[in-house]
Design a protein around this motif. Structure first.
Motif, PDB file in Angstrom:
ATOM      1  N   SER A  57       0.961  -1.138  -0.174  1.00  0.00           N
ATOM      2  CA  SER A  57      -0.149   0.106  -0.024  1.00  0.00           C
ATOM      3  C   SER A  57       1.019   1.320   0.010  1.00  0.00           C
ATOM      4  N   THR A 107       1.724  -4.331  -8.688  1.00  0.00           N
ATOM      5  CA  THR A 107       1.494  -2.967  -8.023  1.00  0.00           C
ATOM      6  C   THR A 107       2.316  -2.129  -8.390  1.00  0.00           C
ATOM      7  N   ASP A 114       0.591   3.946   1.704  1.00  0.00           N
ATOM      8  CA  ASP A 114       0.361   5.020   2.598  1.00  0.00           C
ATOM      9  C   ASP A 114       1.522   5.136   3.690  1.00  0.00           C
TER      10      ASP A 114
END
Length: 380
Positions: free
Chosen positions: A43, A99, A45
């Protein structure tokens, strides 16, 4: 050339994918181990590290700055995907490959400190220590190599494996920070057996030292300053048992250091671990004594932010165990350059030219790896 089959991914190839796709990742090998551990956060973040109590039960990698009051923040890279040596799960390989995140480039701008400039900084620091009656402060400098760093970095990490007794690491949070190195210094280790740390100070080049090395007054004094500080700090937390061994001579790459080991089999709750870490960091080995004034002097004289150099970093396990090391023998990875950080402990007994030469010797730990790859002409 890095080989890859459909269902087999090496650490180097995983690093390449993450660098290309802007995926946060970490890689490390513990001292004396042959296993290389890779982890990636799938991810985008940015996770701030809030202490061991707040991250209880999480697995990942911690990277913290030298000075928490600077623009740099402590980060935590979560292990959404992890493997040892090779990833053989086909679905996990495809997930990593697919990703992709968009993050800003990290381009180096500031120039390095030249020889004569560093000597001036050293003289200023030595005069300040004498005038104020201080015991020690640490001065550092950088060596920047413009290059295709994102391509070279995984290959350099592979070359670092020859340093068997160092903590090898390569951790990156795209757009924020990326560091790679071979640290000789444990900051703090914790597991079910208790705690371990060390006082590491004093330097002699292996090539010119006697066997065993003969240590001068400056090195002995510097090492004792670090030892006394760590011992006094630990005794506030470990009241039942604290084992101290040393000082002994320890080889780290092409230099020798003086080292004292500290062990305790006592256990501490997570909030006390956070308090212990806060009091230990930064130790006089990378900062100075008194700590607060040493940090002020470093900021005034170096005129550049150390960022994560001389901070601490390492893996955190879900069990609460961790292996943290001082970010030394290290380089910052930009998109267009590698920047090495080197420094030395300065006392009122220091000689400026000798201190400059010490930084050159320490830099060779990583510069020699780049030279072995026949990457152009390197001067510093």
């Amino acid at each position: 050339m890095i080989e890859q089959t459909e269902n087999r991914l090496s650490v180097a190839e995983a690093q390449n994918i993450c660098l290309r796709n802007n995926i946060p990742f970490y890689t490390y090998r513990l001292p004396g181990s042959r296993e290389v551990i890779f982890g990636a956060q799938l991810s985008n973040d940015t996770r701030i590290f809030k202490g061991f109590e707040k991250h209880r039960g999480e697995k990942g990698f911690v990277i913290t700055p030298f000075n928490h009051s600077s623009w740099s923040f402590p980060f935590f890279i979560k292990a959404d995907l992890s493997f040892t040596d090779y990833l053989t799960d086909g679905e996990a390989i495809r997930n990593l490959q697919n990703t992709v995140f968009n993050t800003p480039e990290r381009i180096f701008t500031k120039q390095d400190c030249e020889h004569f400039e560093y000597l001036d900084e050293l003289r200023t620091m030595i005069d300040t220590l004498k005038r104020e009656g201080m015991k020690k402060a640490v001065l550092s400098r950088t060596i920047t190599i413009p290059c295709d760093s994102l391509r070279l970095s995984p290959a350099i990490f592979e070359q670092m494996k020859q340093y068997h007794h160092a903590f090898l690491f390569f951790a990156a949070i795209p757009g924020k920070c990326a560091w790679m190195g071979a640290s000789p210094e444990t900051f703090l280790k914790y597991d079910r057996n208790g705690f371990f740390t060390m006082a590491l100070a004093g330097t002699q080049p292996v090539a010119t030292a006697k066997n065993p090395p003969e240590w001068g007054d400056k090195d002995i004094e510097e090492q004792q300053i670090v030892t006394d500080y760590i011992q006094d700090t630990l005794r506030h937390f470990f009241t039942r048992h604290l084992e101290i061994e040393g000082p002994i001579t320890l080889q780290a790459g092409n230099v020798f250091h003086l080292c004292t080991f500290f062990r305790s089999d006592e256990q501490l709750p997570a909030d006390q671990i956070d308090e212990l870490v806060g009091q230990l960091h930064p130790t006089p080995a990378v900062c100075g004594l008194p700590k607060k004034r040493a940090m002020q002097i470093i900021t005034e004289i170096e005129k550049r932010d150390r960022g994560y150099y001389a901070g601490f970093l390492g893996p955190l396990q879900a069990s609460g165990a961790f292996d943290l090391f001082v970010n030394l023998r290290t380089m910052e990875v930009f998109d267009d350059a590698l920047r090495l950080y080197v420094g030395g402990g300065i006392t009122p007994l220091s000689d400026p030219e000798t201190e400059w030469q010490e930084t050159c010797q320490k830099a060779d730990t990583l510069l020699n790896l780049i030279r072995q790859m026949n990457y152009g002409k390197i001067t510093f």
